[in-house]
Design a protein around this motif. Structure first.
Motif, PDB file in Angstrom:
ATOM      1  N   GLY A  73     -33.020   8.848 -28.374  1.00 20.72           N
ATOM      2  CA  GLY A  73     -31.642   8.811 -27.921  1.00 20.72           C
ATOM      3  C   GLY A  73     -31.351   7.872 -26.765  1.00 20.72           C
ATOM      4  N   VAL A  74     -32.335   7.074 -26.355  1.00 21.07           N
ATOM      5  CA  VAL A  74     -32.134   6.148 -25.239  1.00 21.07           C
ATOM      6  C   VAL A  74     -31.900   4.746 -25.793  1.00 21.07           C
ATOM      7  N   ASP A  75     -30.825   4.127 -25.354  1.00 26.01           N
ATOM      8  CA  ASP A  75     -30.510   2.761 -25.754  1.00 26.01           C
ATOM      9  C   ASP A  75     -31.647   1.822 -25.345  1.00 26.01           C
ATOM     10  N   ASP A  76     -31.924   0.809 -26.164  1.00 27.45           N
ATOM     11  CA  ASP A  76     -33.022  -0.123 -25.892  1.00 27.45           C
ATOM     12  C   ASP A  76     -32.945  -0.711 -24.484  1.00 27.45           C
ATOM     13  N   HIS A  77     -31.764  -1.056 -24.038  1.00 28.58           N
ATOM     14  CA  HIS A  77     -31.572  -1.658 -22.720  1.00 28.58           C
ATOM     15  C   HIS A  77     -32.022  -0.732 -21.592  1.00 28.58           C
ATOM     16  N   GLU A  78     -31.965   0.576 -21.822  1.00 28.03           N
ATOM     17  CA  GLU A  78     -32.278   1.569 -20.789  1.00 28.03           C
ATOM     18  C   GLU A  78     -33.655   2.206 -20.949  1.00 28.03           C
ATOM     19  N   ARG A  79     -34.515   1.610 -21.786  1.00 25.23           N
ATOM     20  CA  ARG A  79     -35.858   2.170 -21.961  1.00 25.23           C
ATOM     21  C   ARG A  79     -36.677   2.017 -20.679  1.00 25.23           C
ATOM     22  N   PRO A  80     -37.297   3.101 -20.214  1.00 25.45           N
ATOM     23  CA  PRO A  80     -38.124   3.037 -19.004  1.00 25.45           C
ATOM     24  C   PRO A  80     -39.549   2.603 -19.331  1.00 25.45           C
ATOM     25  N   LEU A  81     -40.318   2.355 -18.291  1.00 26.48           N
ATOM     26  CA  LEU A  81     -41.732   2.050 -18.499  1.00 26.48           C
ATOM     27  C   LEU A  81     -42.477   3.304 -18.943  1.00 26.48           C
ATOM     28  N   ALA A  82     -43.465   3.095 -19.788  1.00 26.13           N
ATOM     29  CA  ALA A  82     -44.382   4.159 -20.189  1.00 26.13           C
ATOM     30  C   ALA A  82     -45.434   4.308 -19.084  1.00 26.13           C
ATOM     31  N   ASP A  83     -46.242   5.359 -19.168  1.00 22.46           N
ATOM     32  CA  ASP A  83     -47.313   5.540 -18.176  1.00 22.46           C
ATOM     33  C   ASP A  83     -48.188   4.297 -18.091  1.00 22.46           C
ATOM     34  N   ARG A  84     -48.564   3.753 -19.249  1.00 16.72           N
ATOM     35  CA  ARG A  84     -49.390   2.544 -19.266  1.00 16.72           C
ATOM     36  C   ARG A  84     -48.692   1.393 -18.536  1.00 16.72           C
ATOM     37  N   GLY A  85     -47.384   1.277 -18.726  1.00 14.65           N
ATOM     38  CA  GLY A  85     -46.621   0.226 -18.062  1.00 14.65           C
ATOM     39  C   GLY A  85     -46.597   0.387 -16.549  1.00 14.65           C
ATOM     40  N   ARG A  86     -46.577   1.644 -16.091  1.00 15.20           N
ATOM     41  CA  ARG A  86     -46.584   1.885 -14.642  1.00 15.20           C
ATOM     42  C   ARG A  86     -47.932   1.518 -14.022  1.00 15.20           C
ATOM     43  N   HIS A  87     -48.966   1.381 -14.841  1.00 10.50           N
ATOM     44  CA  HIS A  87     -50.260   0.889 -14.353  1.00 10.50           C
ATOM     45  C   HIS A  87     -50.349  -0.627 -14.505  1.00 10.50           C
ATOM     46  N   GLN A  88     -49.793  -1.157 -15.591  1.00 10.95           N
ATOM     47  CA  GLN A  88     -49.851  -2.600 -15.849  1.00 10.95           C
ATOM     48  C   GLN A  88     -49.079  -3.417 -14.807  1.00 10.95           C
ATOM     49  N   ALA A  89     -47.900  -2.959 -14.442  1.00 14.45           N
ATOM     50  CA  ALA A  89     -47.029  -3.743 -13.561  1.00 14.45           C
ATOM     51  C   ALA A  89     -47.673  -4.024 -12.193  1.00 14.45           C
ATOM     52  N   PRO A  90     -48.246  -3.026 -11.502  1.00 13.01           N
ATOM     53  CA  PRO A  90     -48.917  -3.330 -10.241  1.00 13.01           C
ATOM     54  C   PRO A  90     -50.136  -4.248 -10.429  1.00 13.01           C
ATOM     55  N   GLU A  91     -50.837  -4.090 -11.557  1.00 14.91           N
ATOM     56  CA  GLU A  91     -51.965  -4.993 -11.843  1.00 14.91           C
ATOM     57  C   GLU A  91     -51.472  -6.435 -11.953  1.00 14.91           C
ATOM     58  N   ALA A  92     -50.342  -6.628 -12.616  1.00 21.16           N
ATOM     59  CA  ALA A  92     -49.764  -7.970 -12.729  1.00 21.16           C
ATOM     60  C   ALA A  92     -49.400  -8.497 -11.340  1.00 21.16           C
ATOM     61  N   GLY A  93     -48.839  -7.638 -10.505  1.00 20.70           N
ATOM     62  CA  GLY A  93     -48.509  -8.035  -9.134  1.00 20.70           C
ATOM     63  C   GLY A  93     -49.739  -8.423  -8.335  1.00 20.70           C
ATOM     64  N   ARG A  94     -50.829  -7.677  -8.508  1.00 14.45           N
ATOM     65  CA  ARG A  94     -52.076  -8.023  -7.811  1.00 14.45           C
ATOM     66  C   ARG A  94     -52.618  -9.361  -8.303  1.00 14.45           C
ATOM     67  N   TRP A  95     -52.499  -9.623  -9.619  1.00 19.47           N
ATOM     68  CA  TRP A  95     -52.938 -10.921 -10.140  1.00 19.47           C
ATOM     69  C   TRP A  95     -52.109 -12.045  -9.516  1.00 19.47           C
ATOM     70  N   LEU A  96     -50.808 -11.864  -9.404  1.00 21.55           N
ATOM     71  CA  LEU A  96     -49.957 -12.870  -8.761  1.00 21.55           C
ATOM     72  C   LEU A  96     -50.415 -13.105  -7.324  1.00 21.55           C
ATOM     73  N   ALA A  97     -50.607 -12.014  -6.586  1.00 21.15           N
ATOM     74  CA  ALA A  97     -51.029 -12.132  -5.184  1.00 21.15           C
ATOM     75  C   ALA A  97     -52.390 -12.826  -5.076  1.00 21.15           C
ATOM     76  N   ASP A  98     -53.344 -12.427  -5.920  1.00 19.19           N
ATOM     77  CA  ASP A  98     -54.685 -13.036  -5.894  1.00 19.19           C
ATOM     78  C   ASP A  98     -54.654 -14.501  -6.288  1.00 19.19           C
ATOM     79  N   SER A  99     -53.631 -14.891  -7.056  1.00 15.78           N
ATOM     80  CA  SER A  99     -53.488 -16.284  -7.496  1.00 15.78           C
ATOM     81  C   SER A  99     -52.690 -17.118  -6.493  1.00 15.78           C
ATOM     82  N   GLY A 100     -52.283 -16.500  -5.396  1.00 12.63           N
ATOM     83  CA  GLY A 100     -51.525 -17.219  -4.376  1.00 12.63           C
ATOM     84  C   GLY A 100     -50.076 -17.451  -4.744  1.00 12.63           C
ATOM     85  N   ILE A 101     -49.568 -16.664  -5.682  1.00 15.68           N
ATOM     86  CA  ILE A 101     -48.172 -16.825  -6.118  1.00 15.68           C
ATOM     87  C   ILE A 101     -47.305 -15.823  -5.374  1.00 15.68           C
ATOM     88  N   ASN A 102     -46.375 -16.342  -4.608  1.00 17.66           N
ATOM     89  CA  ASN A 102     -45.409 -15.518  -3.904  1.00 17.66           C
ATOM     90  C   ASN A 102     -44.054 -16.210  -4.072  1.00 17.66           C
TER      91      ASN A 102
END
Length: 175
Positions: A22-51
């Protein structure tokens, strides 16, 4: 900053989203896996010197949540974040139009979006230019959730067009 300043487009696909009933595609939240993936992606950016100086993020819930979790891992906040409805369900050409509107005051831009647009954008901008391993991994693996492609080019944002960039690096959560 001049129009000749080296620039980077950091393309980030949203992390894994949930499919609640019943949730519109635009309003889909992150899944548990996504809540772990997103900070990992942020750490990769930081470790790569991307700010990044500037962030263009789809206004969909899953992209906003992804960027909030990823940005928390960076050493400092970007100067500007824009939640852009035109990125949601956008084609590569539509995303290029949005990129071309960016001020030349910014050198490093993060684009947080969705497939198939982010894959197509990365392929169209880089063509066959860049790191051979990254290009091959992108070709074989596509653009999974929380993947990141770093593209570099010289010139003004108004000059963003197919083939203008080189793929510098490519990250997936499986890395």
């Amino acid at each position: 900053m001049s129009a000749d300043t080296p620039r980077r487009i950091i393309v980030l696909r949203h992390a894994k989203a949930d499919w609640p009933n019943g949730v519109d595609d635009h309003e889909r939240p992150l899944a548990d896996r996504g809540r772990h993936q997103a900070p990992e992606a942020g750490r990769w950016l930081a470790d790569s010197g991307i700010n990044p100086d500037y962030v263009l993020c789809s206004d969909a819930l899953r992209t906003r949540e992804t960027w909030k979790l990823a940005a928390h891992e960076l050493p400092k906040r970007s100067r500007k974040t824009v939640y852009e409805k035109r990125i949601y369900e956008a084609s590569p050409g539509e995303i290029i139009t949005v990129l071309q509107e960016t001020s030349d005051d910014y050198a490093d831009l993060v684009l947080v979006g969705h497939n198939p647009g982010v894959l197509g954008l990365t392929q169209v901008l880089a063509g066959d230019e860049g790191d051979r391993d990254a290009l091959e991994r992108l070709r074989l693996g596509g653009f999974p959730t929380a993947a990141i492609a770093v593209l570099s080019f010289g010139g003004s944002w108004k000059g963003v067009e197919p083939g203008v960039a080189a793929l510098v690096s490519y990250y997936t959560p499986q890395d």
